[in-house]
Design a protein around this motif. Structure first.
Motif, PDB file in Angstrom:
ATOM      1  N   TYR A  13      14.314  10.828 -55.377  1.00 55.34           N
ATOM      2  CA  TYR A  13      15.546  10.041 -55.350  1.00 55.34           C
ATOM      3  C   TYR A  13      16.518  10.648 -54.342  1.00 55.34           C
ATOM      4  O   TYR A  13      16.704  11.863 -54.295  1.00 55.34           O
ATOM      5  N   LEU A  14      17.105   9.775 -53.555  1.00 58.43           N
ATOM      6  CA  LEU A  14      18.131  10.165 -52.603  1.00 58.43           C
ATOM      7  C   LEU A  14      19.492   9.761 -53.157  1.00 58.43           C
ATOM      8  O   LEU A  14      19.627   8.735 -53.809  1.00 58.43           O
ATOM      9  N   THR A  15      20.505  10.568 -52.897  1.00 65.98           N
ATOM     10  CA  THR A  15      21.871  10.245 -53.291  1.00 65.98           C
ATOM     11  C   THR A  15      22.685  10.004 -52.041  1.00 65.98           C
ATOM     12  O   THR A  15      22.966  10.937 -51.272  1.00 65.98           O
ATOM     13  N   GLY A  16      23.057   8.739 -51.824  1.00 66.47           N
ATOM     14  CA  GLY A  16      23.859   8.391 -50.671  1.00 66.47           C
ATOM     15  C   GLY A  16      25.323   8.709 -50.908  1.00 66.47           C
ATOM     16  O   GLY A  16      25.866   8.416 -51.975  1.00 66.47           O
ATOM     17  N   VAL A  17      25.979   9.342 -49.947  1.00 67.95           N
ATOM     18  CA  VAL A  17      27.391   9.703 -50.039  1.00 67.95           C
ATOM     19  C   VAL A  17      28.066   9.388 -48.708  1.00 67.95           C
ATOM     20  O   VAL A  17      27.405   9.107 -47.703  1.00 67.95           O
ATOM     21  N   ASP A  18      29.386   9.440 -48.714  1.00 69.75           N
ATOM     22  CA  ASP A  18      30.130   9.306 -47.472  1.00 69.75           C
ATOM     23  C   ASP A  18      30.165  10.689 -46.826  1.00 69.75           C
ATOM     24  O   ASP A  18      30.867  11.592 -47.282  1.00 69.75           O
ATOM     25  N   GLY A  19      29.390  10.856 -45.759  1.00 75.01           N
ATOM     26  CA  GLY A  19      29.273  12.170 -45.136  1.00 75.01           C
ATOM     27  C   GLY A  19      30.589  12.719 -44.626  1.00 75.01           C
ATOM     28  O   GLY A  19      30.781  13.940 -44.572  1.00 75.01           O
ATOM     29  N   ALA A  20      31.538  11.844 -44.286  1.00 76.67           N
ATOM     30  CA  ALA A  20      32.805  12.305 -43.723  1.00 76.67           C
ATOM     31  C   ALA A  20      33.749  12.857 -44.786  1.00 76.67           C
ATOM     32  O   ALA A  20      34.631  13.679 -44.488  1.00 76.67           O
ATOM     33  N   THR A  21      33.597  12.428 -46.051  1.00 77.02           N
ATOM     34  CA  THR A  21      34.556  12.819 -47.090  1.00 77.02           C
ATOM     35  C   THR A  21      33.953  13.635 -48.221  1.00 77.02           C
ATOM     36  O   THR A  21      34.697  14.206 -49.019  1.00 77.02           O
ATOM     37  N   ILE A  22      32.625  13.700 -48.321  1.00 83.71           N
ATOM     38  CA  ILE A  22      32.011  14.342 -49.480  1.00 83.71           C
ATOM     39  C   ILE A  22      32.408  15.812 -49.607  1.00 83.71           C
ATOM     40  O   ILE A  22      32.578  16.336 -50.702  1.00 83.71           O
ATOM     41  N   GLY A  23      32.590  16.492 -48.472  1.00 88.51           N
ATOM     42  CA  GLY A  23      33.006  17.890 -48.532  1.00 88.51           C
ATOM     43  C   GLY A  23      34.393  18.062 -49.100  1.00 88.51           C
ATOM     44  O   GLY A  23      34.703  19.069 -49.731  1.00 88.51           O
ATOM     45  N   GLU A  24      35.259  17.050 -48.894  1.00 88.35           N
ATOM     46  CA  GLU A  24      36.618  17.092 -49.414  1.00 88.35           C
ATOM     47  C   GLU A  24      36.666  16.783 -50.909  1.00 88.35           C
ATOM     48  O   GLU A  24      37.597  17.192 -51.606  1.00 88.35           O
ATOM     49  N   LEU A  25      35.646  16.067 -51.411  1.00 86.35           N
ATOM     50  CA  LEU A  25      35.631  15.610 -52.804  1.00 86.35           C
ATOM     51  C   LEU A  25      34.831  16.508 -53.731  1.00 86.35           C
ATOM     52  O   LEU A  25      34.890  16.352 -54.949  1.00 86.35           O
ATOM     53  N   LEU A  77      21.373   5.601 -45.151  1.00 83.70           N
ATOM     54  CA  LEU A  77      20.560   5.104 -46.265  1.00 83.70           C
ATOM     55  C   LEU A  77      20.669   3.598 -46.467  1.00 83.70           C
ATOM     56  O   LEU A  77      19.656   2.911 -46.665  1.00 83.70           O
ATOM     57  N   THR A  78      21.887   3.048 -46.430  1.00 85.20           N
ATOM     58  CA  THR A  78      22.132   1.661 -46.836  1.00 85.20           C
ATOM     59  C   THR A  78      21.303   0.620 -46.087  1.00 85.20           C
ATOM     60  O   THR A  78      20.833  -0.352 -46.701  1.00 85.20           O
ATOM     61  N   PRO A  79      21.088   0.744 -44.784  1.00 84.60           N
ATOM     62  CA  PRO A  79      20.289  -0.282 -44.096  1.00 84.60           C
ATOM     63  C   PRO A  79      18.875  -0.460 -44.636  1.00 84.60           C
ATOM     64  O   PRO A  79      18.239  -1.484 -44.378  1.00 84.60           O
ATOM     65  N   HIS A  80      18.389   0.515 -45.397  1.00 91.82           N
ATOM     66  CA  HIS A  80      17.028   0.434 -45.936  1.00 91.82           C
ATOM     67  C   HIS A  80      17.002  -0.107 -47.370  1.00 91.82           C
ATOM     68  O   HIS A  80      15.939  -0.132 -48.000  1.00 91.82           O
ATOM     69  N   LEU A  81      18.161  -0.499 -47.919  1.00 94.13           N
ATOM     70  CA  LEU A  81      18.247  -0.970 -49.304  1.00 94.13           C
ATOM     71  C   LEU A  81      18.410  -2.481 -49.340  1.00 94.13           C
ATOM     72  O   LEU A  81      19.244  -3.041 -48.617  1.00 94.13           O
TER      73      LEU A  81
END
Length: 839
Positions: A573-585, A654-658
Motif C-alpha cells: 500500500y502506498l500513502t499519497g501525501v502533499d509532498g510540499a506540505t507533509i514535512g510541515e504537518l 500517485l493520483t494519475p494512476h487511480l
C-alpha cells in the motif's frame, strides 16, 4: 449419614445462606452472560435471515486473479449481467443492489445511528418488495430519498421533510419522499437506512452503471440450488460468484456467532474470577461449620463412622447447597440477561426484538458450575473433618495444622512466586505478542504463589499496623491479635479482595500510562492542528481536501490517499501525501537520508525498509493499480509508529494512476492553532457534515485510548462484584471468629469491656483484614501494570509508567470501607453476648 448431612444443612441456615449467595453470584454471572449473548445472537441471526427472504440466489463480482505486476480488482456487475440473470430458466425476477455508508443528520445536525451501521442503498423501480412503503412514493431523482421508519421516528422526520446527509464528503439536502419498513439487522440494532433511486445511488456510490450485487428470486416450485445451477451455466464463471440465500443466511449467522464469542469470552472471564473469589468463602463457610460441629463429628467417629463417611457427609451438604445456589443463580442470570439487553438500548445500541434464549446448555452450565465449585471448595474442609479424632468428642482439642504442613505450604508458595516473577521478568524482554502468553502464565503463577504465602505474609504485614491499632486501646490490641490468630482463614478472606484489586489496579495503571503515552505519540508525530476523516473511517471525497485548502485561516493541508500496488510481486500500500506540505504537518524522526517527498522520491518507515532491505538511495519498481510501472527512489527512512507508517509518495505522482481517488484523512494546519472557534469555522466550511469528524491531537489520543477505557469500565464492574463477594467473605470470617471466641468475649465483658469496646474490636479486626488484602492487591496490580507496560514499550516507544496515586488511594479506602461494612453484623452479634455466657 445422608440424613445427618441433610439435617446439618437445615441446622445452620444463616451460615449456609452466605455460601448460597457467594455461589449464586458467580452462577448468575455465568448464566446471565450465556443468556445475554445467546439472546442477542439469536435476534441478530433471525433478523439478518429475514433480510434474505427476497433473495434466493445472490450474484456477486469475482476477484480476478492478479499477475505479479498487477493489482487484483473485482469484476463488474453490469446491466447486461443483470438482464441475463433475470432471463435464466427458473428466475422470477432480478434486482440490482447498490449500497454504502450514508450519514444522515437529525434536526440538531447530529449523526443518526451508530457509525458503520448508518447505511444507504437503492430502491428498485416503482415498488421494491424488499422495502414495503408505509407512506409516500418511491424516490425519484437526486432530490428524493426514502427513510426507514425507525430512524424517521427516532429523528422526528416525516414525508416531505428536508434532511442533511452525506455519502463521502459533500453535504446533500434531499426531501423525504417515503417511509418504509425493513427487517435489516443494522436498523434493528439502532442504525439507519437511506434509499435513493437506483441511478442516483450508482452515481453517489461510484458504481457508474454497475451493481454491488444482484439478487435473483426463484419462480414458485424452483429450489435455490436449481436456480443457482442455471445461473452458473448462463453467467461467466471467471467474472461472477453465485451463492444461495440459505448459504448467505448461514454465513451471516456464523459471522454473528463469531462476533458474539469475543464478548461472551470476556464476560465469562469476569464470571470465572467471581467464582474463584467465591471459592474462598465457600471453603471458609464449611471450615466454620466443621469447627462448630467438632464434637458432633468426633462422636460420629467414636460410634463407628469411617473417615470416608464423614467426608461424604460434608460433600453431600456441599451438593445440596450448590444445587440450591445454582438454581437461584440461574433464575437471577435470566434476569441479568434481560437487564443487559435493555441496558444496551439505553446506550444507543438496541437489540432486535426476540425472546430470551435459555438453552439446555445454559441450564447445564449453571448447574454444573454451581455444584462443582461448591463441592470442590468443600473437599478440603471435608478431609479435615474426617481427620478429627474420636477423643475430640470429650475435649475441645482437635487436629491443627502441623509444622510440616506449614513448611510445605510456604515452600510451595515461594516456588510458585519465584517462578511467576522469573517468567514475568523474562516476558518483559520479549517483543509485542511474543511475550503476552509467557506474561499471562507468569501472572497466574505469581497470584497462586502469593495466595499460598498469604498466611505467612499476614503476620508481619498486620504487625506493621500495631502502632496505629494501639491508639484504640485494648480493643485495637485485641483486634491485631485476633486477626493473626488463624492466619489461614485470614489469608483466605484477604485473598478474595486481593484478586479483585489486583485486576483493577493493574488495568488502571495500564490505562493511565497508555493515555499518557498516546498523548505523547500524537504530540510527537503530528504538527497539524487537526485531522479530518469520515466518522466510520471510510474514504473521503477529494472535495473535502479542496474545500479545507480554501478555508480562511488554513495555512497548510495534506490529503492522505491510500492506494493498492505491487512491489516485487507482493501486495503493498502506498500513502499519497502533499509532498510540499507533509514535512510541515508531521514531526517524524529520520534515521537515514532526508524527509523529502516529490516526483519519484519517497520516504518509507523503518519496518518497511528492513523488510525490503532498503536504505536512503535505494530504488524499487512499483506497479500501480492501473497496471503501469514506475521506478521510485527512497529519499529517507523514518521511524514509523501506530499513527504514521508506510511508503509516502507525492499525490501528484500517485493520483494519475487511480481510477477513483479518495482520501483516508486530511491533515490541516491553521494560523490560529487549535481552538473551538477554528474548529467551528472548519465544520461550517464543510457544510456542518454529519459524516465528517474534525479532531485535534487530544481527540485523536482519546479515541485511540477508548478501547482501554471501555475495558477499564468493564473491570470496574467486576470490582463491584468482587466487593460484594469480599464483603460476604469478611462477614464469614468474623462470624467464625466470634463463634470460636464466644467464651473469651464473654469473659472480656465480665471484666469490664463494654459493648462499644467489643464492637470496636471486631470492626478493627475486619478493617485490618480488609486493608491487608487491599495492600496485597494494589501491590500486585502495580507490579503487573509495570510488567505489561514494559512489554508494550517494545511496540510503543513513548510508553512510560504513570502511577495514578489518587485512584490507588481510592482503592485502599474502598478496601477499608469493605472492612467497615462487613463488620456491622458480626460486631453487633458479638456485643450481644452476655458476660460469662460461654463459661
Amino acid at each position: 449419614m445422608l440424613r445427618t448431612a441433610l439435617r446439618n444443612v437445615l441446622a445452620h441456615k444463616a451460615r449456609l445462606l452466605m455460601t448460597v449467595l457467594a455461589v449464586m453470584l458467580g452462577v448468575a454471572f455465568v448464566s446471565g452472560t450465556l443468556v445475554f449473548t445467546n439472546t442477542i445472537s439469536d435476534a441478530y441471526q433471525k433478523s439478518s435471515a429475514k433480510g434474505f427472504d427476497q433473495v434466493d440466489v445472490a450474484v456477486e463480482p469475482a476477484i480476478q486473479d492478479s499477475r505479479s505486476d498487477q493489482v487484483g480488482k473485482p469484476s463488474e456487475l453490469t446491466q447486461a449481467v443483470l438482464d441475463r440473470s433475470a432471463r435464466v430458466p427458473g428466475a422470477d425476477s432480478a434486482v440490482g443492489v447498490v449500497g454504502g455508508f450514508t450519514a444522515i443528520a437529525d434536526k440538531d445536525g447530529k449523526l443518526v445511528g451508530n457509525g458503520f451501521q448508518t447505511q444507504g442503498g437503492n430502491y428498485w423501480g416503482a415498488r421494491d418488495p424488499r422495502y414495503p412503503l408505509t407512506d409516500g412514493h418511491a424516490p425519484k431523482g437526486p432530490g428524493e430519498i426514502a427513510l426507514d421508519a425507525e430512524t424517521a421516528e427516532r429523528a422526528g422526520y416525516q414525508v416531505g421533510d428536508t434532511v442533511r446527509l452525506s455519502v463521502d464528503g459533500p453535504v446533500l439536502t434531499p426531501r423525504i419522499s417515503a417511509v418504509f419498513t425493513t427487517d435489516d439487522g443494522n436498523v434493528a440494532a439502532g442504525g439507519s437506512l437511506v434509499l435513493f433511486g437506483t441511478a442516483t445511488a450508482q452515481q453517489l456510490f461510484g458504481r457508474h452503471g454497475t451493481y454491488d450485487q444482484i439478487g435473483v428470486k426463484a419462480k414458485a416450485g424452483v429450489t435455490q440450488a436449481a436456480l443457482k445451477a442455471e445461473l452458473d451455466k448462463a453467467l461467466p464463471k471467471d467474472a461472477v460468484e453465485t451463492t444461495t440465500g440459505k448459504q448467505l443466511a448461514d454465513d451471516q449467522a456464523r459471522i454473528i456467532a463469531s462476533q458474539m464469542s469475543g464478548m461472551k469470552q470476556g464476560l465469562l472471564v469476569f464470571a470465572g474470577i467471581a467464582l474463584f473469589v467465591g471459592t474462598f468463602i465457600i471453603a471458609n463457610t464449611f471450615t466454620m461449620l466443621i469447627a462448630q460441629r467438632t464434637k458432633e463429628l468426633a462422636l460420629l467417629r467414636a460410634v463407628g463412622a469411617s473417615r470416608r463417611q464423614v467426608t461424604r457427609s460434608v460433600l453431600i451438604e456441599a451438593f445440596v447447597v450448590g444445587a440450591v445456589a445454582a438454581v437461584a443463580g440461574l433464575a437471577a442470570g435470566v434476569g441479568i440477561g434481560a437487564g443487559l439487553r435493555s441496558l444496551m438500548g439505553s446506550f444507543d445500541a438496541p437489540v432486535p426484538d426476540g425472546p430470551l434464549v435459555v438453552t439446555p446448555g445454559t441450564v447445564g452450565a449453571a448447574l454444573a458450575v454451581g455444584i462443582l465449585i461448591t463441592m470442590l471448595a468443600a473437599r478440603l474442609p471435608g478431609r479435615r473433618a474426617a481427620k478429627i479424632p474420636p477423643v475430640a468428642a470429650m475435649s475441645s482439642v482437635h487436629a491443627t495444622a502441623t509444622t510440616k504442613s506449614l513448611v510445605l505450604r510456604n515452600t510451595l508458595g515461594a516456588l510458585f512466586s519465584g517462578a511467576g516473577i522469573a517468567v514475568i521478568l523474562a516476558a518483559t524482554t520479549m517483543s509485542g505478542s511474543d511475550g503476552s502468553t509467557p506474561m499471562g502464565i507468569g501472572a497466574v503463577l505469581l497470584i497462586i504463589g502469593v495466595f499460598i504465602l498469604t498466611p505467612l505474609l499476614s503476620r508481619p504485614m498486620i504487625a506493621a499496623a500495631a502502632p496505629v491499632l494501639r491508639a484504640f486501646g485494648v480493643a485495637g490490641k485485641l483486634a491485631r491479635q485476633n486477626s493473626v490468630r488463624n492466619p489461614r482463614r485470614t489469608a483466605a478472606t484477604a485473598s478474595a479482595l486481593m484478586i479483585g484489586l489486583t485486576l483493577i489496579t493493574g488495568m488502571t495503571v495500564m490505562a493511565g500510562s497508555l493515555q499518557s503515552s498516546i498523548d505523547k505519540l500524537a504530540a510527537s508525530a503530528i504538527r497539524a492542528d487537526y485531522v479530518v476523516s469520515m466518522s466510520n473511517r471510510l474514504p473521503l471525497s477529494p472535495d473535502v481536501g479542496r474545500k479545507l485548502e480554501r478555508t480562511e485561516g488554513v495555512t497548510a493541508t495534506s490529503p492522505m490517499r491510500n492506494a493498492a500496488s505491487r512491489i516485487g510481486g507482493q501486495d503493498a500500500y502506498l500513502t499519497g501525501v502533499d509532498g510540499a506540505t507533509i514535512g510541515e504537518l508531521t514531526d517524524l524522526k529520520v534515521d537515514d537520508g532526508s524527509f523529502k517527498v516529490g516526483g519519484t522520491q519517497v520516504v518509507v518507515d523503518n519496518a518497511t525498509a528492513r523488510t525490503h532491505g532498503w536504505k536512503a538511495g535505494s530504488g524499487f519498481t512499483v506497479a500501480y493499480e492501473d497496471g503501469k510501472k514506475q521506478r521510485l527512489t527512497v529519499a529517507g527512512v523514518y521511524e514509523g509508529n501506530d499513527m504514521m507508517h508506510g511508503i509516502m509518495i507525492d499525490n501528484r505522482t500517485l493520483t494519475p494512476h487511480l481510477d477513483d481517488p479518495t482520501d483516508m484523512q486530511v491533515m490541516v494546519k491553521t494560523s490560529g492553532g487549535a481552538s473551538e472557534a477554528t474548529k467551528d469555522r472548519l465544520e461550517k466550511a464543510l457544510g456542518t457534515n454529519p459524516a465528517i469528524k474534525i479532531q485535534d491531537k487530544k481527540d485523536i489520543s482519546n479515541e485511540t485510548a477508548q478501547l482501554f477505557t471501555l475495558m477499564l469500565n468493564m473491570v470496574y464492574g467486576l470490582l463491584a462484584m468482587a466487593v460484594i463477594v469480599a464483603v460476604l467473605g469478611v462477614i464469614n470470617t468474623l462470624a467464625m471468629s466470634v463463634f470460636e471466641r464466644s467464651q473469651e468475649i464473654s469473659m472480656l465483658r465480665a471484666i469490664g469491656l463494654d459493648r462499644k469496646g467489643v464492637k470496636r474490636m471486631v470492626r478493627m479486626e475486619s478493617l485490618v483484614i480488609s486493608l491487608f488484602g487491599g495492600v496485597l492487591g494494589i501491590g500486585l496490580g502495580v507490579f503487573f501494570g509495570w510488567a505489561a507496560g514494559k512489554l508494550l514499550a517494545t511496540t510503543l516507544p513513548t510508553y512510560e509508567l504513570v502511577l495514578p496515586w489518587t485512584r490507588l488511594a481510592v482503592f485502599l479506602l474502598l478496601a477499608a470501607a469493605v472492612g467497615v461494612l462487613a463488620a456491622l453484623w458480626p460486631a453487633r452479634r458479638a456485643a450481644r453476648l452476655a458476660p460469662l455466657s460461654g463459661a
